[in-house]
Motif scaffolding. Structure first.
Motif, PDB file in Angstrom:
ATOM      1  N   ASP A  56       5.990   7.430   0.228  1.00 55.42           N
ATOM      2  CA  ASP A  56       7.129   8.355   0.162  1.00 55.42           C
ATOM      3  C   ASP A  56       6.760   9.709  -0.433  1.00 55.42           C
ATOM      4  OD1 ASP A  56       8.676   6.340   1.221  1.00 55.42           O
ATOM      5  OD2 ASP A  56       9.456   5.677  -0.727  1.00 55.42           O
ATOM      6  N   LYS A  57       5.679   9.764  -1.203  1.00 61.06           N
ATOM      7  CA  LYS A  57       5.241  11.014  -1.832  1.00 61.06           C
ATOM      8  C   LYS A  57       4.254  11.789  -0.962  1.00 61.06           C
ATOM      9  CE  LYS A  57       5.729   9.019  -6.423  1.00 61.06           C
ATOM     10  NZ  LYS A  57       5.021   8.585  -7.625  1.00 61.06           N
ATOM     11  N   GLY A  58       3.963  11.268   0.243  1.00 66.38           N
ATOM     12  CA  GLY A  58       3.023  11.934   1.131  1.00 66.38           C
ATOM     13  C   GLY A  58       1.571  11.663   0.797  1.00 66.38           C
ATOM     14  N   GLN A  59       1.325  10.611   0.010  1.00 64.86           N
ATOM     15  CA  GLN A  59      -0.039  10.237  -0.358  1.00 64.86           C
ATOM     16  C   GLN A  59      -0.493   9.056   0.504  1.00 64.86           C
ATOM     17  OE1 GLN A  59       1.050   9.373  -4.349  1.00 64.86           O
ATOM     18  NE2 GLN A  59       0.339  11.344  -5.131  1.00 64.86           N
ATOM     19  N   VAL A  60      -1.789   8.981   0.729  1.00 64.22           N
ATOM     20  CA  VAL A  60      -2.344   7.898   1.528  1.00 64.22           C
ATOM     21  C   VAL A  60      -2.567   6.689   0.629  1.00 64.22           C
ATOM     22  CG1 VAL A  60      -4.302   7.167   2.935  1.00 64.22           C
ATOM     23  CG2 VAL A  60      -3.416   9.489   3.154  1.00 64.22           C
ATOM     24  N   GLU A  61      -2.119   5.530   1.116  1.00 65.28           N
ATOM     25  CA  GLU A  61      -2.305   4.262   0.416  1.00 65.28           C
ATOM     26  C   GLU A  61      -3.022   3.292   1.343  1.00 65.28           C
ATOM     27  OE1 GLU A  61       1.602   2.877  -0.569  1.00 65.28           O
ATOM     28  OE2 GLU A  61       1.623   3.967  -2.456  1.00 65.28           O
ATOM     29  N   VAL A  62      -3.709   2.321   0.763  1.00 68.51           N
ATOM     30  CA  VAL A  62      -4.383   1.301   1.547  1.00 68.51           C
ATOM     31  C   VAL A  62      -3.846  -0.071   1.174  1.00 68.51           C
ATOM     32  CG1 VAL A  62      -6.324   1.066  -0.056  1.00 68.51           C
ATOM     33  CG2 VAL A  62      -6.627   0.408   2.338  1.00 68.51           C
ATOM     34  N   THR A  63      -3.671  -0.908   2.180  1.00 67.15           N
ATOM     35  CA  THR A  63      -3.331  -2.305   1.987  1.00 67.15           C
ATOM     36  C   THR A  63      -4.490  -3.101   2.553  1.00 67.15           C
ATOM     37  OG1 THR A  63      -0.993  -1.806   2.276  1.00 67.15           O
ATOM     38  CG2 THR A  63      -1.640  -4.112   2.483  1.00 67.15           C
ATOM     39  N   VAL A  64      -5.240  -3.760   1.691  1.00 63.47           N
ATOM     40  CA  VAL A  64      -6.461  -4.431   2.147  1.00 63.47           C
ATOM     41  C   VAL A  64      -6.188  -5.745   2.865  1.00 63.47           C
ATOM     42  CG1 VAL A  64      -7.940  -3.325   0.458  1.00 63.47           C
ATOM     43  CG2 VAL A  64      -6.878  -5.510  -0.092  1.00 63.47           C
TER      44      VAL A  64
END
Length: 99
Positions: A56-64
């Motif tokens: 939601d903050k425009g940051q990239v996240e990873v789900t392994v």
């Protein structure tokens, strides 16, 4: 005779893989960032397992969970220092089935 093989989507093929998630010890981590670099944004489309998403903050996240350990993210964002990547501990990670 040249019989055509039935086509199959990548998502359908990934369904056959099994994963043993090492809870609390992800093998890929995205380094903290205010705005994503071009390399991190490229992972949104380049990761074949679609493990990278914008929050939601425009940051990239990873789900392994579901990572096929192909190394695409290491090639794109590893050299820039945007991600930390290591092999999963023995016995964890992806288990390929049916070739």
């Amino acid at each position: 005779m040249n019989a055509e093989l039935p086509s199959m989507r990548v998502e359908d093929k990934l369904y056959y893989n099994r994963y043993l998630v090492d809870v609390g010890r992800p093998h890929v981590k995205v380094r903290a960032h205010a705005t994503p670099s071009p390399q991190l944004l490229a992972l949104l489309k380049a990761c074949p397992a679609r493990c990278y998403e914008l929050n939601d903050k425009g940051q990239v996240e990873v789900t392994v969970d579901g990572c096929i350990e192909c190394g695409t993210c290491r090639i794109i964002a590893g050299p820039t220092g945007d991600i930390e990547w290591s092999y999963p501990r023995g016995g964890y990670g992806v288990l390929f089935k049916f070739g």
